[in-house]
Motif scaffolding. Structure first.
Motif, PDB file in Angstrom:
ATOM      1  N   TRP A  27       4.381  -5.702  -5.081  1.00  0.00           N
ATOM      2  CA  TRP A  27       5.500  -6.505  -4.568  1.00  0.00           C
ATOM      3  C   TRP A  27       5.855  -7.617  -5.538  1.00  0.00           C
ATOM      4  O   TRP A  27       7.026  -7.860  -5.822  1.00  0.00           O
ATOM      5  CB  TRP A  27       5.163  -7.105  -3.219  1.00  0.00           C
ATOM      6  N   TYR A  28       4.833  -8.310  -6.051  1.00  0.00           N
ATOM      7  CA  TYR A  28       5.086  -9.396  -6.996  1.00  0.00           C
ATOM      8  C   TYR A  28       5.650  -8.861  -8.305  1.00  0.00           C
ATOM      9  O   TYR A  28       6.598  -9.417  -8.848  1.00  0.00           O
ATOM     10  CB  TYR A  28       3.822 -10.218  -7.233  1.00  0.00           C
ATOM     11  N   ASP A  29       5.080  -7.764  -8.808  1.00  0.00           N
ATOM     12  CA  ASP A  29       5.550  -7.195 -10.077  1.00  0.00           C
ATOM     13  C   ASP A  29       6.999  -6.740  -9.992  1.00  0.00           C
ATOM     14  O   ASP A  29       7.752  -6.870 -10.955  1.00  0.00           O
ATOM     15  CB  ASP A  29       4.672  -6.011 -10.492  1.00  0.00           C
ATOM     16  N   ARG A  30       7.403  -6.183  -8.842  1.00  0.00           N
ATOM     17  CA  ARG A  30       8.775  -5.699  -8.672  1.00  0.00           C
ATOM     18  C   ARG A  30       9.731  -6.807  -8.231  1.00  0.00           C
ATOM     19  O   ARG A  30      10.914  -6.564  -8.058  1.00  0.00           O
ATOM     20  CB  ARG A  30       8.803  -4.561  -7.661  1.00  0.00           C
ATOM     21  N   GLY A  31       9.209  -7.999  -7.996  1.00  0.00           N
ATOM     22  CA  GLY A  31      10.059  -9.105  -7.571  1.00  0.00           C
ATOM     23  C   GLY A  31      10.500  -9.005  -6.116  1.00  0.00           C
ATOM     24  O   GLY A  31      11.450  -9.668  -5.720  1.00  0.00           O
ATOM     25  N   GLN A  32       9.815  -8.175  -5.320  1.00  0.00           N
ATOM     26  CA  GLN A  32      10.178  -8.044  -3.914  1.00  0.00           C
ATOM     27  C   GLN A  32       9.688  -9.229  -3.096  1.00  0.00           C
ATOM     28  O   GLN A  32      10.235  -9.530  -2.047  1.00  0.00           O
ATOM     29  CB  GLN A  32       9.591  -6.757  -3.333  1.00  0.00           C
ATOM     30  N   VAL A  33       8.638  -9.855  -3.565  1.00  0.00           N
ATOM     31  CA  VAL A  33       8.100 -11.050  -2.934  1.00  0.00           C
ATOM     32  C   VAL A  33       8.074 -12.127  -3.999  1.00  0.00           C
ATOM     33  O   VAL A  33       7.528 -11.923  -5.083  1.00  0.00           O
ATOM     34  CB  VAL A  33       6.678 -10.799  -2.376  1.00  0.00           C
ATOM     35  N   MET A  34       8.706 -13.252  -3.719  1.00  0.00           N
ATOM     36  CA  MET A  34       8.756 -14.330  -4.702  1.00  0.00           C
ATOM     37  C   MET A  34       7.466 -15.142  -4.619  1.00  0.00           C
ATOM     38  O   MET A  34       7.120 -15.655  -3.562  1.00  0.00           O
ATOM     39  CB  MET A  34       9.964 -15.229  -4.461  1.00  0.00           C
ATOM     40  N   PRO A  35       6.769 -15.234  -5.719  1.00  0.00           N
ATOM     41  CA  PRO A  35       5.460 -15.886  -5.691  1.00  0.00           C
ATOM     42  C   PRO A  35       5.541 -17.402  -5.611  1.00  0.00           C
ATOM     43  O   PRO A  35       6.428 -18.020  -6.173  1.00  0.00           O
ATOM     44  CB  PRO A  35       4.833 -15.462  -7.015  1.00  0.00           C
ATOM     45  N   ILE A  36       4.612 -17.925  -4.882  1.00  0.00           N
ATOM     46  CA  ILE A  36       4.319 -19.340  -4.952  1.00  0.00           C
ATOM     47  C   ILE A  36       3.139 -19.458  -5.924  1.00  0.00           C
ATOM     48  O   ILE A  36       2.786 -20.502  -6.397  1.00  0.00           O
ATOM     49  CB  ILE A  36       3.953 -19.885  -3.548  1.00  0.00           C
ATOM     50  N   ALA A  37       2.594 -18.277  -6.243  1.00  0.00           N
ATOM     51  CA  ALA A  37       1.394 -18.157  -7.065  1.00  0.00           C
ATOM     52  C   ALA A  37       1.638 -18.631  -8.493  1.00  0.00           C
ATOM     53  O   ALA A  37       2.761 -18.748  -8.949  1.00  0.00           O
ATOM     54  CB  ALA A  37       0.944 -16.700  -7.092  1.00  0.00           C
ATOM     55  N   LYS A  38       0.533 -18.838  -9.171  1.00  0.00           N
ATOM     56  CA  LYS A  38       0.589 -19.191 -10.588  1.00  0.00           C
ATOM     57  C   LYS A  38      -0.349 -18.262 -11.347  1.00  0.00           C
ATOM     58  O   LYS A  38      -1.176 -17.573 -10.762  1.00  0.00           O
ATOM     59  CB  LYS A  38       0.185 -20.651 -10.786  1.00  0.00           C
ATOM     60  N   GLN A  39      -0.215 -18.235 -12.633  1.00  0.00           N
ATOM     61  CA  GLN A  39      -1.090 -17.436 -13.483  1.00  0.00           C
ATOM     62  C   GLN A  39      -2.166 -18.336 -14.064  1.00  0.00           C
ATOM     63  O   GLN A  39      -1.905 -19.477 -14.414  1.00  0.00           O
ATOM     64  CB  GLN A  39      -0.290 -16.817 -14.633  1.00  0.00           C
ATOM     65  N   GLU A  40      -3.356 -17.828 -14.155  1.00  0.00           N
ATOM     66  CA  GLU A  40      -4.453 -18.576 -14.762  1.00  0.00           C
ATOM     67  C   GLU A  40      -5.309 -17.594 -15.541  1.00  0.00           C
ATOM     68  O   GLU A  40      -5.922 -16.702 -14.957  1.00  0.00           O
ATOM     69  CB  GLU A  40      -5.278 -19.265 -13.675  1.00  0.00           C
ATOM     70  N   ASP A  41      -5.305 -17.708 -16.856  1.00  0.00           N
ATOM     71  CA  ASP A  41      -6.082 -16.808 -17.711  1.00  0.00           C
ATOM     72  C   ASP A  41      -5.765 -15.342 -17.438  1.00  0.00           C
ATOM     73  O   ASP A  41      -6.651 -14.492 -17.405  1.00  0.00           O
ATOM     74  CB  ASP A  41      -7.582 -17.055 -17.540  1.00  0.00           C
TER      75      ASP A  41
END
Length: 154
Positions: A27-41
């Motif tokens: 879902w996140y990769d396809r942009g179906q769900v907009m993340p509040i998430a962040k990337q870390e390493d």
């Protein structure tokens, strides 16, 4: 055990929401769900707000909403109303904020509509088919699952 750790891994998020980790990632990769998430390493890191949002998204999908519709509605319910200042809040604050809140959701003309109500308020004039989400219960259950997952990992 208080849930103060905001850095939530995808396995924890999956356990909390009942959504398989691969599905969340897709879902996140396809942009179906907009993340509040962040990337870390290179790893996706999620927050308590993500747990709350995906708990609502899952209920909407179970009801029949498309992923994108569910994500948009959940974001509106959680973050554009009483939750605007709660994006980085601890779990207990998110749970407490919604004690008096239920959301009535219905579909009309192919669109999803919702009304945020306080417990005991009369239902608005809506079609015969609708969904009522006890937001407090949905979020509380997701955080309880997260707590149990973390305790099992110790």
């Amino acid at each position: 055990m208080l849930l103060t750790e905001q850095n939530i891994r995808i396995r924890e998020l999956a356990s909390a929401t009942g959504i398989p980790a691969t599905r969340i990632g897709n879902w996140y990769d396809r942009g179906q769900v907009m993340p509040i998430a962040k990337q870390e390493d290179g790893w996706r890191i999620f927050s308590h707000a993500d747990v709350a949002k995906l708990a609502i998204v899952m209920r909407l999908i179970d009801w029949g909403a498309r992923v994108e519709e569910a994500d948009h509605a959940a974001a509106e319910i959680l973050f554009n109303g009483p939750m605007l200042t709660y994006r980085n809040a601890p779990a207990e604050a998110l749970i407490a904020k919604f004690i008096p809140v239920v959301v009535v959701i219905w579909r009309d003309d192919g669109r999803i509509y919702f009304e945020i109500l306080r417990r005991g308020e009369p239902l608005p004039g809506i079609p015969d088919t609708f969904l009522v989400i006890d937001v407090h219960a949905a979020i509380r259950q997701a955080f309880q699952r997260l707590r149990e997952f973390r305790e099992a990992q110790q």
